[in-house]
Design an enzyme around this catalytic site. Sequence first.
Site, PDB file in Angstrom:
ATOM      1  N   HIS A 288      -7.748  13.311 -10.308  1.00  0.00           N
ATOM      2  CA  HIS A 288      -8.037  13.517  -8.998  1.00  0.00           C
ATOM      3  C   HIS A 288      -9.525  14.055  -9.001  1.00  0.00           C
ATOM      4  O   HIS A 288     -10.360  13.597  -7.992  1.00  0.00           O
ATOM      5  CB  HIS A 288      -7.161  14.597  -8.368  1.00  0.00           C
ATOM      6  CG  HIS A 288      -5.712  13.949  -8.244  1.00  0.00           C
ATOM      7  ND1 HIS A 288      -4.668  14.722  -8.404  1.00  0.00           N
ATOM      8  CD2 HIS A 288      -5.166  12.740  -7.805  1.00  0.00           C
ATOM      9  CE1 HIS A 288      -3.451  13.993  -8.441  1.00  0.00           C
ATOM     10  NE2 HIS A 288      -3.842  12.835  -7.818  1.00  0.00           N
TER      11      HIS A 288
ATOM     12  N   ASP B   7      -6.309   4.425  -4.818  1.00  0.00           N
ATOM     13  CA  ASP B   7      -5.777   5.307  -5.765  1.00  0.00           C
ATOM     14  C   ASP B   7      -4.174   4.696  -5.745  1.00  0.00           C
ATOM     15  O   ASP B   7      -3.320   5.238  -5.035  1.00  0.00           O
ATOM     16  CB  ASP B   7      -5.721   6.723  -5.051  1.00  0.00           C
ATOM     17  CG  ASP B   7      -4.793   7.518  -6.062  1.00  0.00           C
ATOM     18  OD1 ASP B   7      -4.465   8.776  -5.415  1.00  0.00           O
ATOM     19  OD2 ASP B   7      -4.411   7.058  -7.071  1.00  0.00           O
TER      20      ASP B   7
ATOM     21  N   THR C 186      -0.631   2.338  -7.106  1.00  0.00           N
ATOM     22  CA  THR C 186       0.220   1.889  -8.483  1.00  0.00           C
ATOM     23  C   THR C 186      -0.189   0.764  -9.070  1.00  0.00           C
ATOM     24  O   THR C 186      -1.209   0.351  -8.736  1.00  0.00           O
ATOM     25  CB  THR C 186       1.559   1.915  -7.778  1.00  0.00           C
ATOM     26  OG1 THR C 186       1.545   1.120  -6.533  1.00  0.00           O
ATOM     27  CG2 THR C 186       2.413   3.020  -7.253  1.00  0.00           C
ATOM     28  N   ASP C 187       0.612   0.570 -10.098  1.00  0.00           N
ATOM     29  CA  ASP C 187      -0.021  -0.749 -10.870  1.00  0.00           C
ATOM     30  C   ASP C 187       0.107  -2.090 -10.024  1.00  0.00           C
ATOM     31  O   ASP C 187       0.636  -2.021  -9.090  1.00  0.00           O
ATOM     32  CB  ASP C 187       0.840  -0.781 -11.947  1.00  0.00           C
ATOM     33  CG  ASP C 187       0.992   0.213 -13.123  1.00  0.00           C
ATOM     34  OD1 ASP C 187       1.922   0.471 -13.724  1.00  0.00           O
ATOM     35  OD2 ASP C 187      -0.123   0.804 -13.227  1.00  0.00           O
TER      36      ASP C 187
HETATM   37  N1  SAM Z   1      -1.953   7.549 -10.083  1.00  0.00           N
HETATM   38  C1  SAM Z   1      -2.329   8.517  -9.224  1.00  0.00           C
HETATM   39  C2  SAM Z   1      -2.309   9.659  -9.617  1.00  0.00           C
HETATM   40  O1  SAM Z   1      -2.476   9.785 -11.069  1.00  0.00           O
HETATM   41  O2  SAM Z   1      -2.589  10.703  -9.072  1.00  0.00           O
HETATM   42  C3  SAM Z   1      -1.096   8.473  -8.106  1.00  0.00           C
HETATM   43  C4  SAM Z   1      -0.857   7.133  -7.529  1.00  0.00           C
HETATM   44  S1  SAM Z   1      -0.303   7.390  -5.936  1.00  0.00           S
HETATM   45  C5  SAM Z   1       1.239   8.345  -5.913  1.00  0.00           C
HETATM   46  C6  SAM Z   1      -0.138   5.759  -5.629  1.00  0.00           C
HETATM   47  C7  SAM Z   1       0.291   5.157  -4.211  1.00  0.00           C
HETATM   48  O3  SAM Z   1      -0.279   3.975  -3.882  1.00  0.00           O
HETATM   49  C8  SAM Z   1       1.666   5.292  -4.104  1.00  0.00           C
HETATM   50  O4  SAM Z   1       2.304   6.488  -3.350  1.00  0.00           O
HETATM   51  C9  SAM Z   1       2.197   4.114  -3.168  1.00  0.00           C
HETATM   52  O5  SAM Z   1       3.180   4.152  -2.336  1.00  0.00           O
HETATM   53  C10 SAM Z   1       0.762   3.724  -2.818  1.00  0.00           C
HETATM   54  N2  SAM Z   1       0.438   2.108  -2.541  1.00  0.00           N
HETATM   55  C11 SAM Z   1       0.720   1.208  -3.357  1.00  0.00           C
HETATM   56  N3  SAM Z   1       0.384  -0.135  -2.631  1.00  0.00           N
HETATM   57  C12 SAM Z   1      -0.257   0.387  -1.566  1.00  0.00           C
HETATM   58  C13 SAM Z   1      -0.728  -0.378  -0.360  1.00  0.00           C
HETATM   59  N4  SAM Z   1      -1.031  -1.675  -0.458  1.00  0.00           N
HETATM   60  N5  SAM Z   1      -1.225   0.280   0.740  1.00  0.00           N
HETATM   61  C14 SAM Z   1      -1.058   1.716   0.808  1.00  0.00           C
HETATM   62  N6  SAM Z   1      -0.882   2.501  -0.437  1.00  0.00           N
HETATM   63  C15 SAM Z   1      -0.158   1.544  -1.348  1.00  0.00           C
END
Ligand code: SAM
Length: 284
Positions: free
Chosen positions: A65, A158, A160-161
């Site tokens: 972060h 930020d 997910t994969d």
């Molecule tokens: N890797 C981060 C960390 O280490 O702190 C945490 C990642 S954060 C929790 C990832 C977020 O991306 C998830 O909550 C997911 O719901 C969101 N996400 C994935 N695809 C998305 C999209 N197309 N639009 C908005 N949010 C998205």
Amino acid sequence: MINDNWFEEKSYFEQVKMGWKIKEVLHTEQSKYQRIDVVKTEAIGNLLLLDGKTMVSEHDEFVYHEVMAHIPYAVSRNCKRVLIIGGGDGGVVREFTRHPDIEQIDLVEIDQRVIEVSKKYFPECTIGLSDKRVNILPKDGLAFIKEKKDFYDIIIIDSTDPEDFASGLFTQEFYSDVYQALTSEGIMMNQTENPFYDQYGIKKIYRNMQDIFPIVQSFNAPMSIYPGVFWTFGFSSKRYRATDIFSQKRLHMDEISRNLKWYNMDWHKGAFQISNFHKKMTGL
Ligand code: SAM
């Protein structure tokens, strides 16, 4: 997978496994988008899992972060409006709220349940969400970004994969939309996976960024909860290079760095001197 008193994550085509001994399963649900678990571990505090993948731990969340927020902020000459796509745990928002000259922080998170669960089990991460500058928008970042032109000074991906509803966040089309949504000196930061277990083709992700942005650089920081630990991040910019810290911000950055656990300007300046392996895997 949670069994007995261990959580184990399989990654890299299920050929790699990482595990943490758990004290208690604190939360489990299936949201509209993904499975959300929170476990209390022996070694790393509370651990957030999305679809069985590690996302955030109390133990090391600060690394990710702090670098995601303070690197682009220190370079930006006029940072008034910030967009974070994903980031439902709130950690990146928290870091941006440390800078009083920022006027607007938009958090576009597709799954509001991640925010609600994070508020309950990761209050240290979500502490910034109540800042009056923060707007939480329950939307898909892929659609939202098309609504904005020449608007944000910094955009953070930020996510997910690159799978399922996040896969579009790694494409050339999306980066082009981000470019349009950024102001003339705008900066995009994103997490770009682990080159040792290169399941998603990091070089292609960087080529997509380089097709759109004149400046694309990369650095790495250790994420002890992610497969392979060695995690890469992208810095894509319309005008300034990643180590071109704004001289008028040096005093402020020095001051806030005293309260940070990872980031300081010396580390920032060194982080972009990357290894042959890192260059090869990203094509930089
Ligand atoms: N890797 C981060 C960390 O280490 O702190 C945490 C990642 S954060 C929790 C990832 C977020 O991306 C998830 O909550 C997911 O719901 C969101 N996400 C994935 N695809 C998305 C999209 N197309 N639009 C908005 N949010 C998205």
